[in-house]
Design a protein around this motif. Sequence first.
Motif, PDB file in Angstrom:
ATOM      1  N   ASN A  89       2.494  -6.664   6.567  1.00 21.85           N
ATOM      2  CA  ASN A  89       1.787  -5.637   7.338  1.00 21.85           C
ATOM      3  C   ASN A  89       1.237  -4.529   6.454  1.00 21.85           C
ATOM      4  O   ASN A  89       0.233  -3.907   6.789  1.00 21.85           O
ATOM      5  N   GLN A  90       1.900  -4.267   5.319  1.00 14.26           N
ATOM      6  CA  GLN A  90       1.316  -3.255   4.444  1.00 14.26           C
ATOM      7  C   GLN A  90      -0.055  -3.693   3.941  1.00 14.26           C
ATOM      8  O   GLN A  90      -0.970  -2.872   3.815  1.00 14.26           O
ATOM      9  N   GLY A  91      -0.202  -4.985   3.679  1.00 11.38           N
ATOM     10  CA  GLY A  91      -1.524  -5.500   3.315  1.00 11.38           C
ATOM     11  C   GLY A  91      -2.530  -5.200   4.429  1.00 11.38           C
ATOM     12  O   GLY A  91      -3.682  -4.843   4.168  1.00 11.38           O
ATOM     13  N   LEU A 140      -5.744   1.918  -4.399  1.00 13.40           N
ATOM     14  CA  LEU A 140      -4.807   2.047  -3.279  1.00 13.40           C
ATOM     15  C   LEU A 140      -3.849   0.873  -3.351  1.00 13.40           C
ATOM     16  O   LEU A 140      -4.254  -0.288  -3.201  1.00 13.40           O
ATOM     17  N   ASP A 141      -2.580   1.176  -3.594  1.00 12.00           N
ATOM     18  CA  ASP A 141      -1.545   0.141  -3.713  1.00 12.00           C
ATOM     19  C   ASP A 141      -0.954  -0.144  -2.334  1.00 12.00           C
ATOM     20  O   ASP A 141      -0.074   0.574  -1.848  1.00 12.00           O
ATOM     21  N   ALA A 142      -1.474  -1.214  -1.707  1.00 14.88           N
ATOM     22  CA  ALA A 142      -1.017  -1.640  -0.371  1.00 14.88           C
ATOM     23  C   ALA A 142      -0.398  -3.034  -0.496  1.00 14.88           C
ATOM     24  O   ALA A 142      -0.608  -3.894   0.360  1.00 14.88           O
ATOM     25  N   ILE A 143       0.351  -3.269  -1.574  1.00 11.91           N
ATOM     26  CA  ILE A 143       0.848  -4.628  -1.834  1.00 11.91           C
ATOM     27  C   ILE A 143       2.158  -4.892  -1.081  1.00 11.91           C
ATOM     28  O   ILE A 143       2.227  -5.776  -0.241  1.00 11.91           O
ATOM     29  N   PHE A 144       3.194  -4.134  -1.399  1.00 14.15           N
ATOM     30  CA  PHE A 144       4.489  -4.345  -0.723  1.00 14.15           C
ATOM     31  C   PHE A 144       4.966  -3.055  -0.071  1.00 14.15           C
ATOM     32  O   PHE A 144       4.857  -1.980  -0.660  1.00 14.15           O
ATOM     33  N   GLY A 145       5.577  -3.185   1.108  1.00  9.25           N
ATOM     34  CA  GLY A 145       6.143  -2.045   1.818  1.00  9.25           C
ATOM     35  C   GLY A 145       7.638  -2.208   1.989  1.00  9.25           C
ATOM     36  O   GLY A 145       8.319  -2.757   1.117  1.00  9.25           O
ATOM     37  N   SER A 152       0.084   5.022  -3.755  1.00  6.67           N
ATOM     38  CA  SER A 152       0.951   3.962  -3.214  1.00  6.67           C
ATOM     39  C   SER A 152       1.334   4.268  -1.775  1.00  6.67           C
ATOM     40  O   SER A 152       1.650   5.413  -1.438  1.00  6.67           O
ATOM     41  N   ILE A 153       1.349   3.227  -0.959  1.00  4.73           N
ATOM     42  CA  ILE A 153       1.798   3.379   0.426  1.00  4.73           C
ATOM     43  C   ILE A 153       3.301   3.081   0.496  1.00  4.73           C
ATOM     44  O   ILE A 153       3.753   2.048  -0.024  1.00  4.73           O
ATOM     45  N   ASP A 154       4.051   3.969   1.108  1.00  7.13           N
ATOM     46  CA  ASP A 154       5.485   3.810   1.403  1.00  7.13           C
ATOM     47  C   ASP A 154       6.399   3.748   0.176  1.00  7.13           C
ATOM     48  O   ASP A 154       7.346   4.505   0.071  1.00  7.13           O
ATOM     49  N   ILE A 155       6.144   2.793  -0.707  1.00  2.99           N
ATOM     50  CA  ILE A 155       6.982   2.609  -1.897  1.00  2.99           C
ATOM     51  C   ILE A 155       6.063   2.006  -2.970  1.00  2.99           C
ATOM     52  O   ILE A 155       5.288   1.103  -2.652  1.00  2.99           O
ATOM     53  N   PRO A 156       6.106   2.506  -4.206  1.00  2.00           N
ATOM     54  CA  PRO A 156       5.272   1.854  -5.231  1.00  2.00           C
ATOM     55  C   PRO A 156       5.649   0.369  -5.306  1.00  2.00           C
ATOM     56  O   PRO A 156       6.833   0.021  -5.354  1.00  2.00           O
ATOM     57  N   SER A 157       4.658  -0.502  -5.294  1.00  2.00           N
ATOM     58  CA  SER A 157       4.947  -1.942  -5.197  1.00  2.00           C
ATOM     59  C   SER A 157       5.704  -2.427  -6.425  1.00  2.00           C
ATOM     60  O   SER A 157       5.294  -2.180  -7.562  1.00  2.00           O
ATOM     61  N   GLY A 158       6.831  -3.103  -6.153  1.00  2.00           N
ATOM     62  CA  GLY A 158       7.714  -3.556  -7.218  1.00  2.00           C
ATOM     63  C   GLY A 158       8.997  -2.728  -7.279  1.00  2.00           C
ATOM     64  O   GLY A 158      10.010  -3.184  -7.786  1.00  2.00           O
TER      65      GLY A 158
HETATM   66  K   LIG Z   1       3.138  -0.099  -1.784  1.00  2.00           K
END
Ligand SMILES: [K+]
Length: 310
Positions: free
Chosen positions: A90-92, A153-158, A195-201
């Motif tokens: 959903n973050q994607g 915009l980092d929308a990879i993982f939430g 980054s959205i929510d949490i930096p991905s990784g």
């Molecule tokens: K993210």
Amino acid sequence: MTSNTTDAGATGIAQQTPALQTPLSSANQKLRYIDAETAVKIDEQLLSEEGGFSIDQLMELAGLSCAQTVFACYPPSTFGTVLVAAGPGNQGGDGLVAARHLSHFGYRVMLWYPKQGKTELFARLKKQLKNLNVDFVDTDEFVDALEEADVVLDAIFGFSFKGEPREPFKEPLDAMNNESRMEFEARRKVPPIVSIDIPSGWSVDEGNQGGKKFTPQVILSLTAPKHGIKSFTLGPEKIGRHFLGGRFVSDEIEEKFALALPVYPADAQIVDVTGFGEMSPEEAKQKLEEENLYIIYTNDFDYCNHGPLP
Ligand SMILES: [K+]
Ligand SMILES: NC(=O)C1=CN([C@@H]2O[C@H](COP(=O)(O)OP(=O)(O)OC[C@H]3O[C@@H](n4cnc5c(N)ncnc54)[C@H](OP(=O)(O)O)[C@@H]3O)[C@@H](O)[C@H]2O)[C@@H](O)CC1
């Protein structure tokens, strides 16, 4: 990037972007932090029969707040090209929605979306972007796109990310990490990352374990900040900016999960919470009780402490 932006330092932070001034009002203000499990429960509650939302609605509002954060910090007049990196969950989807709004806001949008979400919603969001002539970037073009972008915009993982990133995400995430970006800087400017929510990784609960993953310039927390970002928001360096978005939480949910959210300014979908401390559940309950005694009016237009419009 045009010449009126300032040089990014070793950390890659755009130092003098107008919106990136420390908020004046953060002293003694606090936020509740939540773990991944609570984030999932809140999401389920919003989407339940009781909550009444559909995923399209939440994603639209979340994505709009992502686009507003990019605009507030890195406006298109200076940061004209945005690379949206979107993941399989959903973050994607938030990223796809944000990409559409950013296109309407006047950015040239590049989208890296290597693994499409399973439901028809993701296919429709993708179709909307094709109709706007957004540039779709393949994985083997990712590093070139990173070099071309003025902001990412980092929308990879939430909040559902677990373990270590797997392909096709691992290599591009490595290319975004601080060391690679310094090498990258020798070739050109380092694009700032939102980054959205949490930096991905990063682990949602434990953060940047071993310090090996990239650190963004800005984090937008959705609904409430996650424990994993505390080194970014509460750590001694305090190098970045922190926003809160996802303005769709009812009083009932706020009370059930003791969130005691800050007040959003006027009609804004985001609130600048840089410098806010951590609030305990007890403090949150007390704040919520006090709020029930007063009506809070928020008429100021103050998304990011820009001051009033001329
Ligand atoms: K993210
Ligand atoms: N209420 C709110 O605040 C709202 C929040 N919203 C947003 O939703 C986000 C949460 O969405 P989510 O639950 O769909 O999961 P998310 O984190 O996007 O992706 C996980 C995906 O990644 C994958 N995956 C996992 N680990 C992996 C690994 N190591 N390496 C590789 N892949 C890995 C895993 O897929 P798998 O490979 O396991 O099939 C899964 O598909 C949240 O952060 C916010 O942005 C809004 O849209 C709506 C309202």
